[in-house]
Design a protein around this motif. Structure first.
Motif, PDB file in Angstrom:
ATOM      1  N   MET A   1     123.111   9.350 -39.227  1.00  0.00           N
ATOM      2  CA  MET A   1     123.126   8.898 -40.398  1.00  0.00           C
ATOM      3  C   MET A   1     121.966   8.554 -40.340  1.00  0.00           C
ATOM      4  O   MET A   1     121.218   7.952 -41.052  1.00  0.00           O
ATOM      5  N   SER A   2     121.295   7.689 -39.151  1.00  0.00           N
ATOM      6  CA  SER A   2     120.085   7.041 -39.644  1.00  0.00           C
ATOM      7  C   SER A   2     119.516   7.703 -39.278  1.00  0.00           C
ATOM      8  O   SER A   2     118.388   7.087 -39.817  1.00  0.00           O
TER       9      SER A   2
ATOM     10  N   LEU B   1     119.111   9.528 -41.843  1.00  0.00           N
ATOM     11  CA  LEU B   1     119.077   9.136 -43.525  1.00  0.00           C
ATOM     12  C   LEU B   1     118.373   7.976 -44.135  1.00  0.00           C
ATOM     13  O   LEU B   1     117.382   8.050 -44.387  1.00  0.00           O
ATOM     14  N   ALA B   2     117.836   7.556 -43.127  1.00  0.00           N
ATOM     15  CA  ALA B   2     117.417   6.020 -42.577  1.00  0.00           C
ATOM     16  C   ALA B   2     115.962   6.486 -43.342  1.00  0.00           C
ATOM     17  O   ALA B   2     115.348   5.731 -43.594  1.00  0.00           O
ATOM     18  N   TRP B   3     115.525   7.267 -41.708  1.00  0.00           N
ATOM     19  CA  TRP B   3     114.230   7.500 -41.362  1.00  0.00           C
ATOM     20  C   TRP B   3     113.906   8.218 -42.750  1.00  0.00           C
ATOM     21  O   TRP B   3     112.669   7.736 -43.279  1.00  0.00           O
ATOM     22  N   LEU B   4     114.566   8.540 -42.891  1.00  0.00           N
ATOM     23  CA  LEU B   4     114.229   9.850 -44.030  1.00  0.00           C
ATOM     24  C   LEU B   4     113.471   8.991 -45.341  1.00  0.00           C
ATOM     25  O   LEU B   4     112.829   9.428 -46.389  1.00  0.00           O
ATOM     26  N   TRP B   5     114.716   8.273 -46.188  1.00  0.00           N
ATOM     27  CA  TRP B   5     114.406   7.678 -46.792  1.00  0.00           C
ATOM     28  C   TRP B   5     113.111   6.529 -47.098  1.00  0.00           C
ATOM     29  O   TRP B   5     112.227   6.336 -47.162  1.00  0.00           O
ATOM     30  N   LEU B   6     113.011   6.268 -45.617  1.00  0.00           N
ATOM     31  CA  LEU B   6     111.480   5.407 -45.319  1.00  0.00           C
ATOM     32  C   LEU B   6     110.605   6.055 -45.364  1.00  0.00           C
ATOM     33  O   LEU B   6     109.306   5.994 -45.737  1.00  0.00           O
TER      34      LEU B   6
ATOM     35  N   ILE C   1     117.649  17.715 -40.516  1.00  0.00           N
ATOM     36  CA  ILE C   1     117.777  16.396 -42.096  1.00  0.00           C
ATOM     37  C   ILE C   1     116.875  16.016 -42.510  1.00  0.00           C
ATOM     38  O   ILE C   1     116.084  15.991 -43.677  1.00  0.00           O
TER      39      ILE C   1
END
Lengths: 306, 309
Positions: free
Chosen positions: B135-136, B138-143, B250
């Motif tokens: 899950m986290s 995914l946040a990095w991927l978006w960052l 991911i």
């Protein structure tokens, strides 16, 4: 001569007083620097989860617009409404919850029984087994998933029961990750209980099972809570096994489901992905918020109890 | 009669010995029964599959006949394989070093502030470890997103050139390691903080009287006192990092052009997507030697600790 000594003494005490002053000033400065760097590290550690929250409150239009990505100008709960009203997402959630609860129960029964036996009763080879438990904890899922895949395919050929691509296969798989560690930390907790307690109970005619349920489980309750939290966190968070063993959308659990269904080709609906990720992270975070001390004691017990 | 008396006198002793033996036998049988589910899980789901992986690695792609070391010979000839070896080692070693350093430093800062506030800070600093890594990440991927990267937005305002975070091989490696450090250093922080708490305060006081500065206190007191925990934590983390899957899968999925693959993700790609289970098993087996070495040292340390206590 006498005056010289007094002068030296005075000089010495003055210097000492000065030194004391500098120590306390130095301490205060060290304290400020500590806070300064702690704030920096907290910013580094909390940026991704906060960014998840910020993005989850945005509409697709706002995400695509060229504005400050770190701020929400028009907060909306549409993403939450969309996901929580989506039957598929709720299926992931339900699958995850059922798998985690089953895995935690199975793990704790196996681990508590075995840890009691290994810490107290002992049998031929029990010491070797205790070391073996620790070693199996070190074998990662990335090494096991390929042979396990083949084994379950073989079980299907022999018995006709199809395991692969059913969510409940995870109930068989996750114990490979949770049982060794939980047994290991429970051995540590049980070994720290004074021997006199169970000896007294045995002399009074208690059976081993009674010793376990009436004495060991109540006394080692903090350890049991810590191990339960660990088992839950691991089975909620695992990503490799569901990705390798389940593919149909209705059989997926939360982490794998969010990654495979919300990312469709090159179209990333970031608002929903972040909302899903946040909802997926919520159960472990809520448990952590309420039971932080147990969580931490379980974490440190794993490597320090031997 | 006399015999009877004699035997009567003797029996209690004999009886007690027999009784004790049967008690201990009863005890070990019950003990074995209690441990039986554990033995079944370990034997059936961990030990047997691990051994089976070795067998699988010696089969051909359709898994019909034995080919010996052909899979390994094939791997040794492929450039991608050597790239994966290099990347796995670079990734694991760099990430563990940074995790240890960050964890050590943060633990000292937390230890420095008054006891009252420590709980709150520790609570915030452990959050990355609690969130499921998938899950986290995914946040990095978006960052790191190529067109909407929030970091690049900040950089643009500071006049720093834009970075192709996951598009460039070197930056992609940096990102993968950064995310791993982010996830893992809270664990080190907690372990080192626990170790720091067990360093006796008198040692620091004595050193302060002798005029030691903070660096000398850390180097000559904290480091030696924490050595065991530092080693065990680093070895644990080395195993976990070496076998990492979620983050690389991911964030980059091995790309760009296989530059960030580690053993776990490459084995997954070969076995599940490429449908070549034996080759995937061969790749994943390369994790075994490092695991064995790390496990050996951990066990030695754990035993040493056990003897000291």
């Amino acid at each position: 001569m006498a005056t010289v000594t007094t002068a030296a003494e005075i000089g010495g005490s003055a210097r000492r007083a000065l030194r004391y002053g500098s120590i306390s000033r130095g301490r205060r400065r060290a304290l400020y620097w500590s806070y300064f760097f702690l704030v920096l590290f907290v910013v580094f550690f909390l940026t991704p989860p906060l960014y998840m929250l910020v993005t989850s409150l945005k509409s697709s239009a706002e995400i695509g617009a060229v504005t400050n990505p770190w701020w929400v100008y028009h907060p909306t709960l549409d993403n939450y409404a969309a996901l929580l009203g989506d039957r598929q997402f709720l299926t992931f959630f339900k699958n995850s919850a059922v798998v985690s609860v089953c895995v935690v129960s199975v793990t704790m029964v196996i681990a508590v029984l075995a840890a009691f036996s290994l810490a107290r009763m002992g049998f031929w080879g029990s010491a070797t087994l205790a070391t073996g438990v620790f070693l199996t904890y070190l074998i990662p899922d990335t090494l096991l998933f390929i042979p396990l895949f083949k084994i379950f395919a073989w079980v299907h050929d022999v018995t006709g029961i199809e395991f692969i691509n059913h969510w409940w296969i995870l109930i068989f798989l996750y114990p490979t990750l949770t049982v060794p560690f939980c047994t290991w930390i429970m051995i540590g907790y049980f070994a720290s209980i004074p021997k006199e307690l169970d000896e007294a109970a045995l002399i009074d005619g208690a059976s081993y099972f009674q010793v376990l349920t009436r004495i060991f489980i109540p006394v080692a309750l903090p350890g049991i809570i810590a191990a339960t939290i660990f088992a839950f966190t691991v089975s909620w968070a695992n990503f490799l096994y569901p990705l390798a063993f389940t593919t149909s959308a209705d059989q997926l659990v939360l982490p794998a489901g969010i990654v495979t269904t919300l990312i469709k080709g090159d179209v990333f609906n970031w608002g929903q992905i972040m909302t899903g990720a946040l909802l997926g992270a919520a159960p472990p975070l809520i448990i952590y918020a309420f039971l932080m001390d147990y969580y931490i004691s379980g974490l440190t017990a794993g490597a320090t109890k031997g | 009669m006399a015999d009877a008396v004699v035997s009567d006198v003797k029996t209690p002793a004999v009886g007690r010995r027999v009784g004790r033996r049967s008690v201990s036998r009863h005890r070990s049988i019950v003990g074995f029964l209690f441990a039986l589910p554990l033995i079944a899980v370990i034997a059936g789901l961990v030990v047997y599959p691990a051994g089976y992986a070795i067998h699988l690695a010696t089969l051909n792609k359709s898994m019909q006949h034995f080919v010996g070391f052909d899979n390994f010979r094939f791997l040794f000839k492929r450039n991608t394989f050597w790239m994966v070896v290099e990347q796995s080692c670079l990734f694991a070693v760099t990430a563990v070093i940074f995790k240890a350093v960050v964890g050590f430093v943060v633990a000292h800062f937390v230890h420095n502030i008054p006891q009252k506030g420590q709980r709150k800070w520790r609570g915030m600093l452990l959050v990355p470890w609690v969130i499921p890594p998938a899950m986290s990440t995914l946040a990095w991927l978006w960052l790191f997103d190529p067109s909407y990267s929030a970091f690049n937005w900040v950089f643009a305002h500071l006049g720093i050139p834009q970075v192709a975070w996951l598009g460039n091989a070197y930056w992609a490696r940096f990102c993968v390691i950064l995310v791993n450090v982010w996830v893992g250093s809270p664990f080190f922080m907690i372990m080192y903080l626990a170790a720091l708490k067990s360093v006796p305060e008198q040692l620091h006081e004595a050193a302060a009287i002798d005029g030691a500065n903070w660096l000398q206190k850390i180097w000559y007191i904290n480091l030696p006192m924490m050595r065991n925990i530092i080693q065990i934590t680093a070895l644990f983390s080395l195993i976990v990092t070496f076998a990492n899957f979620d983050i690389v899968k991911i964030l980059t999925n091995g790309g760009p052009v296989d530059q960030t693959h580690v053993f776990g993700t490459w084995a997954f790609t070969l076995a599940i997507w490429g449908n070549d289970i034996p080759l995937g098993a061969s790749v994943s087996l390369f994790m075994a030697p490092i695991l064995a070495v790390a496990a050996f040292f951990i066990l030695r340390n754990v035993r040493k600790r056990g003897n000291e206590a």
